[in-house]
Design a protein around this motif. Structure first.
Motif, PDB file in Angstrom:
ATOM      1  N   SER A 167       0.903  -1.014  -0.157  1.00 10.39           N
ATOM      2  CA  SER A 167       0.176  -0.055   0.002  1.00 10.39           C
ATOM      3  C   SER A 167       0.960   1.382   0.049  1.00 10.39           C
ATOM      4  O   SER A 167       0.709   2.196  -0.892  1.00 10.39           O
ATOM      5  CB  SER A 167      -1.003  -0.139   1.260  1.00 10.39           C
ATOM      6  OG  SER A 167      -1.749   1.131   1.196  1.00 10.39           O
ATOM      7  N   CYS A 168       1.893   1.357   0.874  1.00  8.90           N
ATOM      8  CA  CYS A 168       2.234   2.665   1.285  1.00  8.90           C
ATOM      9  C   CYS A 168       3.897   2.557   0.703  1.00  8.90           C
ATOM     10  O   CYS A 168       4.684   3.750   0.572  1.00  8.90           O
ATOM     11  CB  CYS A 168       2.512   3.054   2.490  1.00  8.90           C
ATOM     12  SG  CYS A 168       3.490   2.028   3.707  1.00  8.90           S
TER      13      CYS A 168
ATOM     14  N   CYS B 293      -3.044   0.031   6.369  1.00  6.79           N
ATOM     15  CA  CYS B 293      -2.427  -0.214   4.877  1.00  6.79           C
ATOM     16  C   CYS B 293      -3.041  -1.265   4.130  1.00  6.79           C
ATOM     17  O   CYS B 293      -3.558  -1.232   2.930  1.00  6.79           O
ATOM     18  CB  CYS B 293      -0.919  -0.420   4.869  1.00  6.79           C
ATOM     19  SG  CYS B 293       0.092   1.051   4.702  1.00  6.79           S
TER      20      CYS B 293
ATOM     21  N   ALA C 144      -6.585  -0.070   3.321  1.00  3.51           N
ATOM     22  CA  ALA C 144      -6.695   0.765   2.323  1.00  3.51           C
ATOM     23  C   ALA C 144      -6.209   0.163   0.845  1.00  3.51           C
ATOM     24  O   ALA C 144      -6.902   0.364  -0.160  1.00  3.51           O
ATOM     25  CB  ALA C 144      -5.664   1.925   2.644  1.00  3.51           C
ATOM     26  N   HIS C 145      -5.319  -0.744   0.860  1.00  2.00           N
ATOM     27  CA  HIS C 145      -4.917  -1.489  -0.397  1.00  2.00           C
ATOM     28  C   HIS C 145      -5.925  -2.370  -0.850  1.00  2.00           C
ATOM     29  O   HIS C 145      -6.336  -2.293  -2.113  1.00  2.00           O
ATOM     30  CB  HIS C 145      -3.880  -2.100  -0.144  1.00  2.00           C
ATOM     31  CG  HIS C 145      -3.142  -2.833  -1.464  1.00  2.00           C
ATOM     32  ND1 HIS C 145      -3.483  -4.111  -1.536  1.00  2.00           N
ATOM     33  CD2 HIS C 145      -2.575  -2.623  -2.462  1.00  2.00           C
ATOM     34  CE1 HIS C 145      -2.816  -4.513  -2.616  1.00  2.00           C
ATOM     35  NE2 HIS C 145      -2.384  -3.653  -3.326  1.00  2.00           N
ATOM     36  N   GLN C 146      -6.845  -3.157  -0.075  1.00  2.00           N
ATOM     37  CA  GLN C 146      -7.819  -3.942  -0.459  1.00  2.00           C
ATOM     38  C   GLN C 146      -8.844  -3.130  -0.950  1.00  2.00           C
ATOM     39  O   GLN C 146      -9.715  -3.400  -1.736  1.00  2.00           O
ATOM     40  CB  GLN C 146      -8.306  -4.834   0.713  1.00  2.00           C
ATOM     41  CG  GLN C 146      -7.372  -5.895   0.901  1.00  2.00           C
ATOM     42  CD  GLN C 146      -7.776  -6.762   1.910  1.00  2.00           C
ATOM     43  OE1 GLN C 146      -8.502  -6.287   2.920  1.00  2.00           O
ATOM     44  NE2 GLN C 146      -6.895  -7.912   2.304  1.00  2.00           N
ATOM     45  N   TYR C 147      -9.265  -2.056  -0.142  1.00  2.00           N
ATOM     46  CA  TYR C 147     -10.456  -0.969  -0.824  1.00  2.00           C
ATOM     47  C   TYR C 147     -10.163  -0.433  -2.088  1.00  2.00           C
ATOM     48  O   TYR C 147     -11.005  -0.367  -2.981  1.00  2.00           O
ATOM     49  CB  TYR C 147     -10.499   0.321   0.306  1.00  2.00           C
ATOM     50  CG  TYR C 147     -11.622   1.207  -0.124  1.00  2.00           C
ATOM     51  CD1 TYR C 147     -12.845   1.069   0.020  1.00  2.00           C
ATOM     52  CD2 TYR C 147     -10.932   2.412  -0.661  1.00  2.00           C
ATOM     53  CE1 TYR C 147     -13.785   1.980  -0.402  1.00  2.00           C
ATOM     54  CE2 TYR C 147     -11.939   3.439  -1.204  1.00  2.00           C
ATOM     55  CZ  TYR C 147     -13.263   3.183  -0.911  1.00  2.00           C
ATOM     56  OH  TYR C 147     -14.197   4.191  -1.454  1.00  2.00           O
ATOM     57  N   GLU C 148      -8.785  -0.246  -2.245  1.00  2.00           N
ATOM     58  CA  GLU C 148      -8.505   0.596  -3.869  1.00  2.00           C
ATOM     59  C   GLU C 148      -8.700  -0.619  -4.750  1.00  2.00           C
ATOM     60  O   GLU C 148      -9.118  -0.328  -5.888  1.00  2.00           O
ATOM     61  CB  GLU C 148      -7.177   1.150  -3.717  1.00  2.00           C
ATOM     62  CG  GLU C 148      -6.996   2.426  -2.929  1.00  2.00           C
ATOM     63  CD  GLU C 148      -8.031   3.530  -3.609  1.00  2.00           C
ATOM     64  OE1 GLU C 148      -8.105   3.712  -4.711  1.00  2.00           O
ATOM     65  OE2 GLU C 148      -8.504   4.249  -2.834  1.00  2.00           O
ATOM     66  N   ARG C 149      -8.219  -1.630  -4.619  1.00  2.00           N
ATOM     67  CA  ARG C 149      -8.537  -2.936  -5.283  1.00  2.00           C
ATOM     68  C   ARG C 149      -9.768  -3.204  -5.751  1.00  2.00           C
ATOM     69  O   ARG C 149     -10.012  -3.517  -6.913  1.00  2.00           O
ATOM     70  CB  ARG C 149      -7.531  -4.065  -4.915  1.00  2.00           C
ATOM     71  CG  ARG C 149      -7.162  -5.056  -5.683  1.00  2.00           C
ATOM     72  CD  ARG C 149      -6.530  -6.339  -5.196  1.00  2.00           C
ATOM     73  NE  ARG C 149      -7.408  -7.125  -4.411  1.00  2.00           N
ATOM     74  CZ  ARG C 149      -6.782  -7.699  -3.345  1.00  2.00           C
ATOM     75  NH1 ARG C 149      -5.586  -7.880  -3.251  1.00  2.00           N
ATOM     76  NH2 ARG C 149      -7.789  -8.293  -2.447  1.00  2.00           N
ATOM     77  N   GLU C 150     -10.627  -3.157  -4.692  1.00  2.00           N
ATOM     78  CA  GLU C 150     -12.002  -3.532  -5.015  1.00  2.00           C
ATOM     79  C   GLU C 150     -12.764  -2.591  -5.764  1.00  2.00           C
ATOM     80  O   GLU C 150     -13.377  -2.614  -6.596  1.00  2.00           O
ATOM     81  CB  GLU C 150     -12.847  -4.049  -3.634  1.00  2.00           C
ATOM     82  CG  GLU C 150     -14.146  -4.490  -3.859  1.00  2.00           C
ATOM     83  CD  GLU C 150     -13.968  -5.716  -4.199  1.00  2.00           C
ATOM     84  OE1 GLU C 150     -15.187  -6.168  -4.834  1.00  2.00           O
ATOM     85  OE2 GLU C 150     -13.252  -6.643  -3.999  1.00  2.00           O
ATOM     86  N   LYS C 151     -12.261  -1.223  -5.353  1.00  2.00           N
ATOM     87  CA  LYS C 151     -13.043  -0.140  -6.373  1.00  2.00           C
ATOM     88  C   LYS C 151     -12.433  -0.172  -7.735  1.00  2.00           C
ATOM     89  O   LYS C 151     -13.619   0.412  -8.739  1.00  2.00           O
ATOM     90  CB  LYS C 151     -12.261   1.149  -5.523  1.00  2.00           C
ATOM     91  CG  LYS C 151     -13.257   2.303  -5.761  1.00  2.00           C
ATOM     92  CD  LYS C 151     -12.707   3.705  -4.994  1.00  2.00           C
ATOM     93  CE  LYS C 151     -11.910   4.086  -5.460  1.00  2.00           C
ATOM     94  NZ  LYS C 151     -11.551   5.587  -4.700  1.00  2.00           N
ATOM     95  N   LYS C 152     -11.365  -0.756  -8.057  1.00  2.00           N
ATOM     96  CA  LYS C 152     -11.217  -0.681  -9.542  1.00  2.00           C
ATOM     97  C   LYS C 152     -11.933  -1.612 -10.365  1.00  2.00           C
ATOM     98  O   LYS C 152     -12.127  -1.878 -11.446  1.00  2.00           O
ATOM     99  CB  LYS C 152      -9.590  -0.974  -9.681  1.00  2.00           C
ATOM    100  CG  LYS C 152      -8.942  -0.042  -9.007  1.00  2.00           C
ATOM    101  CD  LYS C 152      -7.326  -0.194  -9.182  1.00  2.00           C
ATOM    102  CE  LYS C 152      -6.476   1.033  -8.658  1.00  2.00           C
ATOM    103  NZ  LYS C 152      -5.073   0.481  -8.573  1.00  2.00           N
TER     104      LYS C 152
END
Length: 128
Positions: free
Chosen positions: A9-10, A27, A30-38
């Motif tokens: 993530s960071c 982290c 946040a990384h899983q949220y961003e990945r799911e959002k895509k």
């Protein structure tokens, strides 16, 4: 031999377990949220979200158990009449579409599209 050298993530250097991927739980989240959002929205989620929105709108505009509302008002709120859970046909032959316990019937009065909103009643069984 470390599998990941930096936080996914960071980008911070990882210390600890050899298979560690993230420096802390924030982290990882946040990384899983961003990945799911895509990822594209799944069909089931799209249908479920629209049904819940339709139900909320019908409930909001039908406080008394029966109401008539212009279709453009409901559609402006996000109502989509193509998403419903079941239907009921009355003795006149009108087919009410239902979103769970809230029903609607499309009508036209003086060239204005409207919906008659009703609540499910015990006599509306599927054995008609």
């Amino acid at each position: 031999m470390r599998l990941y050298k930096e936080c996914l993530s960071c980008g911070k250097e990882l210390i600890g377990r050899i298979d560690k991927k993230y420096c802390d739980p924030q982290c990882k989240s946040a990384h899983q949220y961003e990945r799911e959002k895509k990822q594209p929205e799944r069909f089931y989620n799209k249908v479920d979200n629209q049904l819940r929105l339709n139900r909320r709108i019908l409930k909001q505009y039908n406080k008394a158990g029966k109401a008539t509302v212009r279709s453009k008002i409901l559609k402006k709120e996000g109502f989509n009449p193509n998403f419903f859970t079941h239907y009921w046909k009355n003795k006149k032959g009108d087919v009410y579409l239902f979103v769970y316990e809230f029903g609607f019937l499309k009508t036209t009065e003086r060239n204005i599209e409207k919906y008659v909103l009703i609540n499910w009643q015990d006599y509306m069984t599927t054995n008609n």
